[in-house]
Design a protein around this motif. Structure first.
Motif, mmCIF file in Angstrom:
data_model
loop_
_atom_site.group_PDB
_atom_site.id
_atom_site.type_symbol
_atom_site.label_atom_id
_atom_site.label_comp_id
_atom_site.label_asym_id
_atom_site.label_seq_id
_atom_site.Cartn_x
_atom_site.Cartn_y
_atom_site.Cartn_z
ATOM 1 N N ARG A 1 41.593 54.278 39.616
ATOM 2 C CA ARG A 1 42.252 53.798 40.824
ATOM 3 C C ARG A 1 41.374 52.845 41.624
ATOM 4 N NH1 ARG A 1 43.046 55.308 46.240
ATOM 5 N NH2 ARG A 1 45.213 55.021 46.946
ATOM 6 N N LYS A 2 40.113 53.210 41.785
ATOM 7 C CA LYS A 2 39.142 52.398 42.532
ATOM 8 C C LYS A 2 39.706 51.965 43.887
ATOM 9 C CE LYS A 2 36.608 50.854 38.452
ATOM 10 N NZ LYS A 2 37.397 51.584 37.429
ATOM 11 N N GLU A 3 39.684 50.639 44.152
ATOM 12 C CA GLU A 3 40.147 50.158 45.459
ATOM 13 C C GLU A 3 41.625 49.776 45.454
ATOM 14 O OE1 GLU A 3 39.053 46.426 43.191
ATOM 15 O OE2 GLU A 3 38.391 48.513 43.325
ATOM 16 N N PHE A 4 42.304 50.001 44.358
ATOM 17 C CA PHE A 4 43.695 49.547 44.241
ATOM 18 C C PHE A 4 44.670 50.515 44.919
ATOM 19 C CE2 PHE A 4 41.417 47.764 40.599
ATOM 20 C CZ PHE A 4 41.642 46.414 40.820
ATOM 21 N N ASP A 5 45.807 49.974 45.277
ATOM 22 C CA ASP A 5 46.864 50.756 45.939
ATOM 23 C C ASP A 5 47.675 51.470 44.856
ATOM 24 O OD1 ASP A 5 48.904 51.809 47.418
ATOM 25 O OD2 ASP A 5 49.619 49.902 48.235
ATOM 26 N N VAL A 6 47.251 52.661 44.514
ATOM 27 C CA VAL A 6 47.877 53.426 43.434
ATOM 28 C C VAL A 6 48.384 54.764 43.971
ATOM 29 C CG1 VAL A 6 47.548 54.542 41.187
ATOM 30 C CG2 VAL A 6 46.358 52.397 41.708
ATOM 31 N N THR A 7 49.644 55.051 43.706
ATOM 32 C CA THR A 7 50.235 56.349 44.028
ATOM 33 C C THR A 7 50.551 57.069 42.727
ATOM 34 O OG1 THR A 7 51.225 55.532 46.084
ATOM 35 C CG2 THR A 7 52.169 57.539 45.144
ATOM 36 N N LEU A 8 50.132 58.314 42.615
ATOM 37 C CA LEU A 8 50.427 59.135 41.445
ATOM 38 C C LEU A 8 51.534 60.113 41.799
ATOM 39 C CD1 LEU A 8 49.806 60.177 38.570
ATOM 40 C CD2 LEU A 8 48.081 61.685 39.602
ATOM 41 N N VAL A 9 52.663 60.005 41.102
ATOM 42 C CA VAL A 9 53.792 60.908 41.320
ATOM 43 C C VAL A 9 53.813 61.935 40.193
ATOM 44 C CG1 VAL A 9 56.275 61.119 41.632
ATOM 45 C CG2 VAL A 9 55.083 59.065 42.440
ATOM 46 N N ILE A 10 53.529 63.193 40.534
ATOM 47 C CA ILE A 10 53.539 64.280 39.559
ATOM 48 C C ILE A 10 54.820 65.077 39.732
ATOM 49 C CG2 ILE A 10 52.341 66.312 38.679
ATOM 50 C CD1 ILE A 10 49.789 65.291 39.994
ATOM 51 N N VAL A 11 55.510 65.328 38.633
ATOM 52 C CA VAL A 11 56.688 66.190 38.658
ATOM 53 C C VAL A 11 56.400 67.396 37.780
ATOM 54 C CG1 VAL A 11 59.146 66.421 38.193
ATOM 55 C CG2 VAL A 11 58.233 64.235 39.018
ATOM 56 N N ASP A 12 56.232 68.563 38.427
ATOM 57 C CA ASP A 12 56.030 69.802 37.683
ATOM 58 C C ASP A 12 57.393 70.299 37.217
ATOM 59 O OD1 ASP A 12 55.123 72.203 36.617
ATOM 60 O OD2 ASP A 12 55.269 73.227 38.552
ATOM 61 N N ASP A 13 57.582 70.298 35.903
ATOM 62 C CA ASP A 13 58.887 70.606 35.310
ATOM 63 C C ASP A 13 59.047 72.112 35.075
ATOM 64 O OD1 ASP A 13 61.405 70.049 34.159
ATOM 65 O OD2 ASP A 13 60.538 69.972 32.148
ATOM 66 N N GLY A 14 58.895 72.884 36.150
ATOM 67 C CA GLY A 14 59.116 74.321 36.048
ATOM 68 C C GLY A 14 58.077 75.048 35.228
ATOM 69 N N SER A 15 56.813 74.674 35.345
ATOM 70 C CA SER A 15 55.749 75.307 34.568
ATOM 71 C C SER A 15 55.655 76.795 34.878
ATOM 72 C CB SER A 15 54.401 74.645 34.872
ATOM 73 O OG SER A 15 54.390 73.294 34.470
ATOM 74 N N THR A 16 55.302 77.565 33.867
ATOM 75 C CA THR A 16 55.160 79.019 34.028
ATOM 76 C C THR A 16 53.688 79.441 34.011
ATOM 77 O OG1 THR A 16 55.441 79.329 31.629
ATOM 78 C CG2 THR A 16 57.416 79.496 33.004
ATOM 79 N N ASP A 17 52.782 78.468 33.854
ATOM 80 C CA ASP A 17 51.355 78.783 33.921
ATOM 81 C C ASP A 17 50.816 78.327 35.279
ATOM 82 O OD1 ASP A 17 51.319 76.060 33.689
ATOM 83 O OD2 ASP A 17 50.120 75.979 31.849
ATOM 84 N N SER A 18 49.557 77.999 35.364
ATOM 85 C CA SER A 18 48.955 77.629 36.646
ATOM 86 C C SER A 18 49.006 76.128 36.927
ATOM 87 C CB SER A 18 47.500 78.117 36.688
ATOM 88 O OG SER A 18 46.753 77.564 35.606
ATOM 89 N N THR A 19 49.839 75.398 36.203
ATOM 90 C CA THR A 19 49.926 73.951 36.407
ATOM 91 C C THR A 19 50.224 73.590 37.852
ATOM 92 O OG1 THR A 19 50.626 73.509 34.127
ATOM 93 C CG2 THR A 19 51.196 71.861 35.769
ATOM 94 N N ASN A 20 51.204 74.247 38.444
ATOM 95 C CA ASN A 20 51.606 73.899 39.812
ATOM 96 C C ASN A 20 50.478 74.146 40.805
ATOM 97 O OD1 ASN A 20 53.239 74.796 42.567
ATOM 98 N ND2 ASN A 20 54.171 73.092 41.457
#
Length: 361
Positions: A40-59
């Motif tokens: 990402r460094k100095e750039f304008d970056v947005t990370l969109v994460i979609v947790d698809d109903g994980s059953t482990d500790s992902t969320n």
């Protein structure tokens, strides 16, 4: 489309959105996100994460990462599959450039630096780059396309032979594209195998200019699931039929008969020398008494009724040629016998490998 006409002086304000679907990815999600942070460094970056109903500790891991990095947007949903997750993320994207990443994988540190430099000069609709595949055996293989500047006409010509231009029409994550190419597009949840390849084809066929750079900027981690699955895939033929119909609709069909013939041959090649083998291997996990009827169902599907007349074989494998010949000629018993022989050989090789591991030989 106006934003793409901005001058190179606007490079510092160029926005990027990275889409990351995640399902039960506790073992790799932090590594993946940290690679985005480094790139990402100095750039304008947005990370969109979609947790698809994980059953482990992902969320829980994603929540910790979102608290650490304010540029992360985290969504959660009931499990609907990777297509639904990506569509959820796309809803909030209306401008700038868009990139994709899978939860097993990583960006190279220089990704946005190199892509932004290219866009500052060309202001193209898309930048396509190479990737490294990290195999389970520890080896690393680089796949880098040749340097090219492609016009809309060039892309149209290359989509006539997707099998020869995989770098352009495969690998959703090996590119950054302007958001305008995505407007009105969606991943098809009914396609369980290869929904991203149809999406990429639709997307790239909208591009007026594409820069291809011979640099590996993505690390693809091979997993056991990416090699093979030791279980029956339910409704696989139905999914492939959705894929076939969607791909036919996604292409720009030429008026010229020679070009149309080339496109039909290329489509046939993919569905017969690649998808067919995948479909037939799925029979391995079904009862013997059902295999004949399932081979027949595959053979009589719209996919193979339409592609077989246009097929011109390229495979050098004698076994694969024999398997395809028996299948196309509706010799179902022979098809099953050839498959069974290949499965037996595969089991012997796997057993020998285990014995070598046990004995240290």
């Amino acid at each position: 489309m106006e934003e793409r006409m901005n001058s190179a002086s606007c490079a510092a304000n160029r926005r990027y959105t990275v889409i990351l679907p995640a399902y039960n990815a506790a073992g790799s999600i932090a590594r993946c996100v940290e690679s985005v942070a480094l790139a990402r460094k100095e750039f304008d970056v947005t990370l969109v994460i979609v947790d698809d109903g994980s059953t482990d500790s992902t969320n829980a891991i994603c929540k910790d990462l979102a608290s650490k990095y304010p540029w992360i947007v985290l969504h959660g949903q009931t499990n609907g599959g990777v297509a639904v997750a990506r569509n959820r993320a796309l809803k909030g994207v209306s401008d700038g450039y868009v990139a994709f990443i899978d939860s097993d994988d990583e960006y190279e540190d220089s990704l946005f630096t190199e892509v932004d430099e290219v866009l500052s000069i060309s202001n193209s609709d898309a930048v396509v780059f190479g990737h490294d595949r990290l195999n389970l055996d520890g080896t690393r293989v680089s796949f880098c396309p040749p340097r090219q500047s492609l016009t809309e006409h060039d892309v149209g010509q290359k989509q006539l032979r997707v099998s020869e231009n995989k770098y352009l029409f495969y690998f959703l994550w090996a590119r950054v594209v302007h958001a305008s190419l995505l407007q009105g597009l969606a991943f098809c949840p009914s396609i369980k195998l290869g929904s991203d390849s149809v999406f990429v084809l639709e997307m790239m066929n909208r591009a007026r200019s594409v820069e291809v750079i011979p640099t590996s900027l993505y690390r693809y981690h091979q997993t056991a699931d990416s090699i093979t699955s030791r279980a029956h895939k339910k409704n696989l033929l139905t999914s492939c039929e959705f894929h076939y119909s969607a791909r036919i609709a996604a292409h720009k069909w030429p008026v010229d008969e020679a070009e149309k013939g080339a496109l039909l041959q290329d489509i046939s090649l993919g569905y017969i020398e690649n998808i067919l083998i995948y479909l037939l291997n799925n029979l391995r996990y079904t009862p013997l008494k059902h295999r004949w009827s399932q081979v027949r169902a595959v053979r009589m599907s719209n996919i193979y009724e339409e592609t077989i007349p246009n097929y011109v074989g390229r495979t050098q494998s004698l076994f694969t040629r024999s398997l395809i010949a028996s299948f196309t000629r509706k010799r179902y018993a022979l098809t099953i016998a050839l498959l069974s022989a290949s499965w037996f050989v595969e089991d012997i090789r796997r057993l020998r490998g285990r014995l070598r591991n046990l004995t240290g030989g």
